[in-house]
Scaffold this active site. Structure first.
Site, PDB file in Angstrom:
ATOM      1  N   ASP A  39      45.315  34.765  48.383  1.00 43.87           N
ATOM      2  CA  ASP A  39      45.869  35.312  47.348  1.00 43.87           C
ATOM      3  C   ASP A  39      47.037  34.511  46.701  1.00 43.87           C
ATOM      4  OD1 ASP A  39      45.607  37.626  46.091  1.00 43.87           O
ATOM      5  OD2 ASP A  39      47.033  38.999  47.140  1.00 43.87           O
ATOM      6  N   GLN A  83      46.759  44.416  50.473  1.00 49.14           N
ATOM      7  CA  GLN A  83      46.801  44.896  49.124  1.00 49.14           C
ATOM      8  C   GLN A  83      48.185  45.432  48.802  1.00 49.14           C
ATOM      9  OE1 GLN A  83      43.948  45.246  46.815  1.00 49.14           O
ATOM     10  NE2 GLN A  83      45.230  45.962  45.502  1.00 49.14           N
ATOM     11  N   LYS A 102      36.150  44.709  45.878  1.00 43.95           N
ATOM     12  CA  LYS A 102      36.544  43.521  46.389  1.00 43.95           C
ATOM     13  C   LYS A 102      35.292  43.424  47.546  1.00 43.95           C
ATOM     14  CE  LYS A 102      41.189  42.822  45.295  1.00 43.95           C
ATOM     15  NZ  LYS A 102      42.442  43.431  45.592  1.00 43.95           N
TER      16      LYS A 102
END
Ligand code: NAP
Length: 287
Positions: free
Chosen positions: A125, A102, A58
């Site tokens: 997200d 994460q 990322k």
């Protein structure tokens, strides 16, 4: 049976690179106008090697399109309050546009509490209940990245969605449910399948679009696929050190119109949608 003689194996990486180029041009235009770069913050808890590798990917992806990225790393012993304090700091930081925590988190930490702590505007997200609720109502929102990437693949391959039979295997909040909603919003007729579904193979054989988001290696066999169907393989499972998808990719050759491979398929598109959501969050903050 009238099998599609040539099944196109989707080059998800190539598609992702095309979209990243477009995003890079958007970022460059903002910089040329004297504005700061969009910034993604990633929170990593613990030292899971797979998570560390995703985060590295990322970071690299942000850099390549001219975006900033920051990382906050906490030990695996961090409490929920420790994690919430970091999220709070990032929520207040005007230089941060998107926040990704994460997964997986340590067992003692509620992923729901963490998802709810992220400001909805920075929830790139798409896991905050407010964004999930907007998605349910068909309102503009940050859409979870893997489902957004799947829809983009179908769009770019001009797969007709209106009136199509779509079968989604898997009903998770991060993939199965949101992709089902997105397909239904495009007027597909969606069947959601899961571990208690009866005659899964029979349902799959009716699908014009088949999305497998399960985590069971090679669950979907060639003879489960309707001739000419679009098959999206989301699953990634490590088997004896090798990554395996939910679809028997070789078996569907000659049946499917398109199939995404388990590597360089949906994965690169997921990261690309994360970049896209962050650029959108940045542009929303300018408005
Ligand atoms: P998840 O939360 O574990 O959900 C799996 C779903 O599959 C559940 O709904 C489960 O049913 C269903 N299922 C399990 N066994 C089944 C079977 N034999 N037949 C039919 N349905 C079955 O998983 P997830 O987070 O959605 O992820 C799914 C897979 O996609 C995993 O392999 C994950 O690593 C991968 N993934 C890849 C990406 C990417 O970017 N490439 C992104 C996200 C996830 P129940 O609800 O009844 O338990």
């Amino acid at each position: 049976m009238n099998p599609s003689p040539q099944t196109v194996v989707v080059d998800g990486l190539g598609l992702a690179q095309e979209i990243r180029k477009e995003l890079g041009e958007t970022v460059a235009a903002h910089l040329a106008a004297g504005r700061r770069a969009p910034c993604l913050a990633v929170v990593l808890v613990g030292d899971d090697p797979a998570s560390a590798s995703y985060i590295k990917g990322k970071r690299r992806a942000c850099k390549r399109i001219g975006m900033e990225s920051v990382e906050r790393t906490l030990p695996g012993t961090a409490s929920q309050d420790d994690i919430l304090a970091v999220v709070d700091e990032l929520n207040r930081n005007d230089g941060v546009d998107g926040i990704l925590v994460q997964l997986p988190l340590p067992e003692a930490v509620s992923p729901h509490a963490v998802a709810e702590a992220v400001l909805p505007a920075k929830d790139v997200d798409g896991l905050h209940p407010l964004n999930a609720g907007h998605l349910l109502h068909g309102q503009p929102c940050h859409v979870p990245c893997t489902p957004a990437g799947i829809l983009e693949i179908l769009r770019r391959f001009e797969i007709p969605l209106e009136g199509a039979n779509a079968v989604v295997i898997g009903r998770s909040a991060i993939v199965g449910k949101p992709v089902s909603l997105l397909l239904q919003q495009q007027n597909a007729t969606v069947t959601m399948c899961h571990s208690r579904t009866r005659d899964l193979a029979g349902l799959c054989r009716e699908a014009d679009i088949l999305v497998a988001a399960v985590g069971v290696p090679r669950l979907v066999k060639g003879d489960w696929v309707k001739p000419g169907a679009a098959v999206i393989d989301v699953g990634v499972t490590s088997v004896a050190g090798e990554l395996v998808g939910d679809v028997d990719t070789e078996g569907v050759q000659g049946h499917a119109k398109i199939v995404t491979p388990h590597r360089r398929g949906v994965g690169p598109m997921t990261i690309t949608m994360l970049l896209g959501n962050t650029v959108t969050a940045y542009e929303d903050s300018l408005a």
